[in-house]
Design a protein around this motif. Sequence first.
Motif, PDB file in Angstrom:
ATOM      1  N   GLY A  55       0.805  -1.224   0.000  1.00 14.75           N
ATOM      2  CA  GLY A  55       0.000   0.000   0.000  1.00 14.75           C
ATOM      3  C   GLY A  55       0.836   1.270   0.000  1.00 14.75           C
ATOM      4  O   GLY A  55       0.290   2.375   0.105  1.00 14.75           O
ATOM      5  N   ILE A  56       2.142   1.121  -0.095  1.00 18.46           N
ATOM      6  CA  ILE A  56       3.034   2.293  -0.048  1.00 18.46           C
ATOM      7  C   ILE A  56       3.605   2.586  -1.434  1.00 18.46           C
ATOM      8  O   ILE A  56       4.087   1.688  -2.127  1.00 18.46           O
ATOM      9  CB  ILE A  56       4.195   2.061   0.948  1.00 18.46           C
ATOM     10  N   ARG A  57       3.538   3.852  -1.809  1.00 20.18           N
ATOM     11  CA  ARG A  57       4.077   4.297  -3.091  1.00 20.18           C
ATOM     12  C   ARG A  57       5.336   5.109  -2.817  1.00 20.18           C
ATOM     13  O   ARG A  57       5.296   6.128  -2.132  1.00 20.18           O
ATOM     14  CB  ARG A  57       3.024   5.154  -3.798  1.00 20.18           C
ATOM     15  N   VAL A  58       6.480   4.646  -3.326  1.00 19.18           N
ATOM     16  CA  VAL A  58       7.761   5.284  -3.035  1.00 19.18           C
ATOM     17  C   VAL A  58       8.367   5.847  -4.327  1.00 19.18           C
ATOM     18  O   VAL A  58       8.402   5.157  -5.348  1.00 19.18           O
ATOM     19  CB  VAL A  58       8.762   4.282  -2.406  1.00 19.18           C
ATOM     20  N   ARG A  59       8.825   7.082  -4.244  1.00 21.48           N
ATOM     21  CA  ARG A  59       9.468   7.718  -5.400  1.00 21.48           C
ATOM     22  C   ARG A  59      10.972   7.814  -5.135  1.00 21.48           C
ATOM     23  O   ARG A  59      11.410   8.446  -4.179  1.00 21.48           O
ATOM     24  CB  ARG A  59       8.900   9.123  -5.624  1.00 21.48           C
ATOM     25  N   PHE A  60      11.756   7.166  -5.993  1.00 23.05           N
ATOM     26  CA  PHE A  60      13.203   7.182  -5.865  1.00 23.05           C
ATOM     27  C   PHE A  60      13.803   8.147  -6.888  1.00 23.05           C
ATOM     28  O   PHE A  60      13.355   8.218  -8.032  1.00 23.05           O
ATOM     29  CB  PHE A  60      13.793   5.788  -6.109  1.00 23.05           C
ATOM     30  N   ALA A  61      14.833   8.871  -6.461  1.00 27.48           N
ATOM     31  CA  ALA A  61      15.593   9.730  -7.369  1.00 27.48           C
ATOM     32  C   ALA A  61      17.035   9.244  -7.352  1.00 27.48           C
ATOM     33  O   ALA A  61      17.575   8.928  -6.287  1.00 27.48           O
ATOM     34  CB  ALA A  61      15.508  11.187  -6.925  1.00 27.48           C
ATOM     35  N   ALA A  62      17.666   9.182  -8.523  1.00 26.06           N
ATOM     36  CA  ALA A  62      19.013   8.612  -8.595  1.00 26.06           C
ATOM     37  C   ALA A  62      19.891   9.332  -9.606  1.00 26.06           C
ATOM     38  O   ALA A  62      19.402   9.970 -10.541  1.00 26.06           O
ATOM     39  CB  ALA A  62      18.934   7.138  -8.959  1.00 26.06           C
ATOM     40  N   ARG A  63      21.182   9.219  -9.392  1.00 25.96           N
ATOM     41  CA  ARG A  63      22.194   9.641 -10.365  1.00 25.96           C
ATOM     42  C   ARG A  63      22.665   8.359 -11.037  1.00 25.96           C
ATOM     43  O   ARG A  63      23.104   7.418 -10.358  1.00 25.96           O
ATOM     44  CB  ARG A  63      23.346  10.343  -9.639  1.00 25.96           C
ATOM     45  N   VAL A  64      22.562   8.301 -12.352  1.00 29.55           N
ATOM     46  CA  VAL A  64      22.805   7.059 -13.086  1.00 29.55           C
ATOM     47  C   VAL A  64      23.971   7.203 -14.054  1.00 29.55           C
ATOM     48  O   VAL A  64      24.108   8.224 -14.735  1.00 29.55           O
ATOM     49  CB  VAL A  64      21.542   6.647 -13.878  1.00 29.55           C
ATOM     50  N   THR A  65      24.807   6.187 -14.108  1.00 26.90           N
ATOM     51  CA  THR A  65      25.902   6.120 -15.076  1.00 26.90           C
ATOM     52  C   THR A  65      25.737   4.855 -15.909  1.00 26.90           C
ATOM     53  O   THR A  65      25.434   3.787 -15.365  1.00 26.90           O
ATOM     54  CB  THR A  65      27.275   6.080 -14.367  1.00 26.90           C
ATOM     55  N   LEU A  66      25.925   4.985 -17.212  1.00 28.41           N
ATOM     56  CA  LEU A  66      25.759   3.853 -18.109  1.00 28.41           C
ATOM     57  C   LEU A  66      27.029   3.649 -18.919  1.00 28.41           C
ATOM     58  O   LEU A  66      27.530   4.577 -19.556  1.00 28.41           O
ATOM     59  CB  LEU A  66      24.579   4.112 -19.062  1.00 28.41           C
TER      60      LEU A  66
END
Length: 199
Positions: A55-66
């Motif tokens: 029942g929990i909605r979590v928003r993640f923010a990230a720095r991504v390297t590819l």
Amino acid sequence: MISIAEEITVPSPPKRVWEVVSDPTAVVSCISGAELGANHDDGSFDGTLVVRFGGIRVRFAARVTLELDEPEQSGRLTARGRDGQGATRFSGTAAFRVTGDPAAAGSRVRLDGEVNLTGKLAQLIESGAGVVVSRMVKEFAAELVRRCADPEPLTPAAPVTPATSVPPARRRGPLALLRAWWSRLRGMRRTPVTSARDE
């Protein structure tokens, strides 16, 4: 820790599948709740992902390297970030590889990775991760198959050389597309005569 080990069968040639999985914009379009953010000078970029755990909605923010290896049609993604309230931090890596699958007249995408969590929501997220990852992989696979079947090719990108991050030419965020459009527009307007302003 959340471990990921998945294999997706795609009824499209490896070349077409690689075009999609090596393009961050295309990959994000296959993931529900994911968005690309700003590109950075070191080749990394920002990204967000909204995930529902029970029942929990979590928003993640990230720095991504590819990192991409085009000859081997493989890549490695590294991400580090936190949830919107800063209560939970995470770091993760994922390696992927595209190979031909003659038996299925298509391709296979192998994905292996792990995510480490710390903070208030870590235990809750890890306890429900199996179901969530399974659901997300299923949705991603269906969208990847649909995207790879699209006859419209993606915009060609400059050859990728091994690096610690995506070269600027490979990045296809809004800023990079705008700069490319502006350069083409200036080239179309420029006349053969060089003005003092152009010199």
